[in-house]
Motif scaffolding. Structure first.
Motif, PDB file in Angstrom:
ATOM      1  N   VAL A  18       9.422 -24.460  18.979  1.00  0.00           N
ATOM      2  CA  VAL A  18       9.442 -23.291  19.411  1.00  0.00           C
ATOM      3  C   VAL A  18      10.918 -22.812  19.569  1.00  0.00           C
ATOM      4  CG1 VAL A  18       8.782 -21.817  21.312  1.00  0.00           C
ATOM      5  CG2 VAL A  18       7.211 -23.477  20.712  1.00  0.00           C
ATOM      6  N   LEU A  19      11.623 -23.604  19.793  1.00  0.00           N
ATOM      7  CA  LEU A  19      13.136 -23.366  20.126  1.00  0.00           C
ATOM      8  C   LEU A  19      13.707 -23.095  18.787  1.00  0.00           C
ATOM      9  CD1 LEU A  19      13.997 -25.727  23.225  1.00  0.00           C
ATOM     10  CD2 LEU A  19      13.693 -23.230  23.317  1.00  0.00           C
ATOM     11  N   SER A  30      15.494 -19.616  17.541  1.00  0.00           N
ATOM     12  CA  SER A  30      16.757 -19.569  16.898  1.00  0.00           C
ATOM     13  C   SER A  30      16.865 -18.927  15.394  1.00  0.00           C
ATOM     14  CB  SER A  30      17.377 -21.092  16.550  1.00  0.00           C
ATOM     15  OG  SER A  30      18.482 -21.254  15.970  1.00  0.00           O
ATOM     16  N   VAL A  31      15.850 -18.963  14.595  1.00  0.00           N
ATOM     17  CA  VAL A  31      15.731 -18.510  13.596  1.00  0.00           C
ATOM     18  C   VAL A  31      15.731 -17.089  13.559  1.00  0.00           C
ATOM     19  CG1 VAL A  31      14.480 -18.219  11.145  1.00  0.00           C
ATOM     20  CG2 VAL A  31      14.781 -20.296  12.164  1.00  0.00           C
ATOM     21  N   VAL A  32      14.821 -16.395  14.556  1.00  0.00           N
ATOM     22  CA  VAL A  32      14.323 -15.252  14.652  1.00  0.00           C
ATOM     23  C   VAL A  32      15.853 -14.540  15.326  1.00  0.00           C
ATOM     24  CG1 VAL A  32      13.350 -13.455  16.400  1.00  0.00           C
ATOM     25  CG2 VAL A  32      12.004 -15.384  14.986  1.00  0.00           C
ATOM     26  N   GLY A  33      16.532 -15.212  16.393  1.00  0.00           N
ATOM     27  CA  GLY A  33      17.925 -14.601  16.729  1.00  0.00           C
ATOM     28  C   GLY A  33      18.755 -14.618  15.762  1.00  0.00           C
ATOM     29  N   LEU A  34      18.670 -15.528  14.655  1.00  0.00           N
ATOM     30  CA  LEU A  34      19.745 -15.341  13.529  1.00  0.00           C
ATOM     31  C   LEU A  34      19.434 -14.309  12.611  1.00  0.00           C
ATOM     32  CD1 LEU A  34      22.213 -16.728  12.211  1.00  0.00           C
ATOM     33  CD2 LEU A  34      20.482 -18.044  11.005  1.00  0.00           C
ATOM     34  N   ALA A  76      22.007 -20.837  21.541  1.00  0.00           N
ATOM     35  CA  ALA A  76      21.275 -21.378  22.750  1.00  0.00           C
ATOM     36  C   ALA A  76      20.222 -22.027  22.192  1.00  0.00           C
ATOM     37  CB  ALA A  76      21.329 -20.738  23.655  1.00  0.00           C
ATOM     38  N   ALA A  77      19.157 -21.363  21.496  1.00  0.00           N
ATOM     39  CA  ALA A  77      17.883 -21.879  21.255  1.00  0.00           C
ATOM     40  C   ALA A  77      18.200 -23.229  20.201  1.00  0.00           C
ATOM     41  CB  ALA A  77      17.300 -21.052  20.373  1.00  0.00           C
ATOM     42  N   VAL A  78      18.956 -23.349  19.260  1.00  0.00           N
ATOM     43  CA  VAL A  78      19.220 -24.573  18.513  1.00  0.00           C
ATOM     44  C   VAL A  78      19.823 -25.748  19.263  1.00  0.00           C
ATOM     45  CG1 VAL A  78      20.880 -25.393  16.793  1.00  0.00           C
ATOM     46  CG2 VAL A  78      19.886 -23.330  16.564  1.00  0.00           C
ATOM     47  N   ALA A  79      20.725 -25.334  20.453  1.00  0.00           N
ATOM     48  CA  ALA A  79      21.177 -26.308  21.169  1.00  0.00           C
ATOM     49  C   ALA A  79      20.061 -26.860  22.086  1.00  0.00           C
ATOM     50  CB  ALA A  79      22.306 -26.026  22.088  1.00  0.00           C
ATOM     51  N   THR A 125      18.162 -30.830  22.154  1.00  0.00           N
ATOM     52  CA  THR A 125      18.529 -31.498  23.392  1.00  0.00           C
ATOM     53  C   THR A 125      17.022 -32.145  23.683  1.00  0.00           C
ATOM     54  OG1 THR A 125      20.147 -30.036  24.218  1.00  0.00           O
ATOM     55  CG2 THR A 125      18.812 -31.312  26.009  1.00  0.00           C
ATOM     56  N   VAL A 126      16.028 -31.149  23.602  1.00  0.00           N
ATOM     57  CA  VAL A 126      14.695 -31.719  23.957  1.00  0.00           C
ATOM     58  C   VAL A 126      14.205 -32.685  23.198  1.00  0.00           C
ATOM     59  CG1 VAL A 126      12.115 -30.776  23.706  1.00  0.00           C
ATOM     60  CG2 VAL A 126      13.932 -29.484  24.678  1.00  0.00           C
TER      61      VAL A 126
END
Length: 312
Positions: free
Chosen positions: A215-216, A220-224, A273-276, A280-281
């Motif tokens: 999901v994250l 991240s892809v959408v944000g990019l 932030a979503a990539v990080a 982490t998860v």
């Protein structure tokens, strides 16, 4: 003290006696030399009478005997008594020659005295005898069946493993000493319960990616994508203002173009932030065990209490 000088007539018998003795010795020596030469000539003739392939075969056989003799000593020095016994048995053959036969026979007897042996025995948890068992020693399967016969092993520390269908695997480490004969190696295999599955090791089971990481990653892809779209839109708007109304453009038109740049910056921040968070998860999931829910029943004053326990 005076002594009479011997006369000529007294010397002649003595000389004749000595001459006879000397001739006898010469004759004996000559006879021995002749016998030796005749024997050597006969042996050479016998060897020459043999065909060339036969002589080559005999030479190769004796060369193999010599190699087995050397290998037996080297393996014995390396505490590989089983292999050393096999090599010593090859050259303990009268056809190898008297010298090699005697030495190899001595080495073989010494190794048989020092060679340890073990006897395997496997039972189940109820005391029943098991015979259909796979036995491995130091990771190598044994060629011997569980028939009660001794098995020769090299001295030293060994690890034995026992496995059978329907039973849990058992292992044990044993130190075998030189000269230890008929050492019993016993094992008890417990029955495998229904549905019992051995936990997969980290090397065998694939590592699953948590759903949150997927999901994250999508966020991240959408944000990019939003960053690229709004940045291109803002740049295009500034170029249009530069051509149409610069330097008399209205403040609202300039603010509209700047707003697109601001949105693109926010989208880029969300993407990073979503990539990080996704990484982490995923890393945290590797070090944690999967949560398992369980039904717990406990007695109470009013009967039984049932509750679901799940670690978080």
């Amino acid at each position: 003290m005076w002594m009479r000088r011997p006369s000529r007539c007294d010397l002649e018998p003595c000389l004749r006696s000595r001459a006879g003795s000397t001739w006898s010795q010469v004759s004996s020596t000559t006879a021995l030399v002749c016998v030796s030469l005749l024997g050597a000539g006969g042996a050479s003739a016998a060897g020459a009478d043999q065909p060339a392939p036969v002589r080559e075969k005999v030479s190769e056989f004796k060369l193999a005997c010599s190699r087995s003799f050397e290998q037996s000593q080297r393996l014995r020095n390396g505490s590989q008594y089983v292999a050393a016994s096999d090599e010593a048995a090859k050259c303990a053959n009268p056809k190898c020659g008297e010298a090699l036969f005697d030495e190899c026979s001595k080495i073989y007897d010494q190794l048989q005295t020092a060679l340890p042996s073990v006897v395997f025995g496997v039972r189940d948890d109820s005391g029943g005898e098991l015979t259909r068992v796979i036995v491995t020693m130091d990771g190598q399967p044994s060629r011997n069946l569980l028939d009660g016969k001794p098995v020769s092993v090299d001295p030293g520390s060994h690890r034995f493993a026992f496995a059978s269908d329907g039973y849990q695997r058992a292992e044990q480490a044993v130190l075998i000493r030189a000269g230890e004969q008929l050492r019993p190696i016993n094992a008890v295999l417990r029955r495998a319960t229904n549905g019992q599955v051995a936990p997969p090791s980290d090397e065998e089971s694939p590592r699953s990616v948590p759903l949150a990481s997927y999901v994250l990653g999508a966020v991240s892809v959408v944000g990019l994508g939003a960053f690229v779209g709004f940045r291109m839109a803002g740049a295009s708007r500034f170029d249009a203002l530069d051509r149409e109304c610069k330097p008399t453009c209205t403040q609202s038109a300039v603010d509209n173009a700047r707003q697109k740049y601001m949105i693109s910056d926010v989208a880029l921040g969300v993407s990073l932030a979503a990539v990080a968070a996704a990484v982490t998860v995923y890393l945290v999931s590797l070090s944690e065990r999967r949560s398992v829910a369980a039904l717990q029943v406990s007695p109470s004053e009013h009967g039984l209490n049932a509750s679901i326990v799940a670690p978080f």
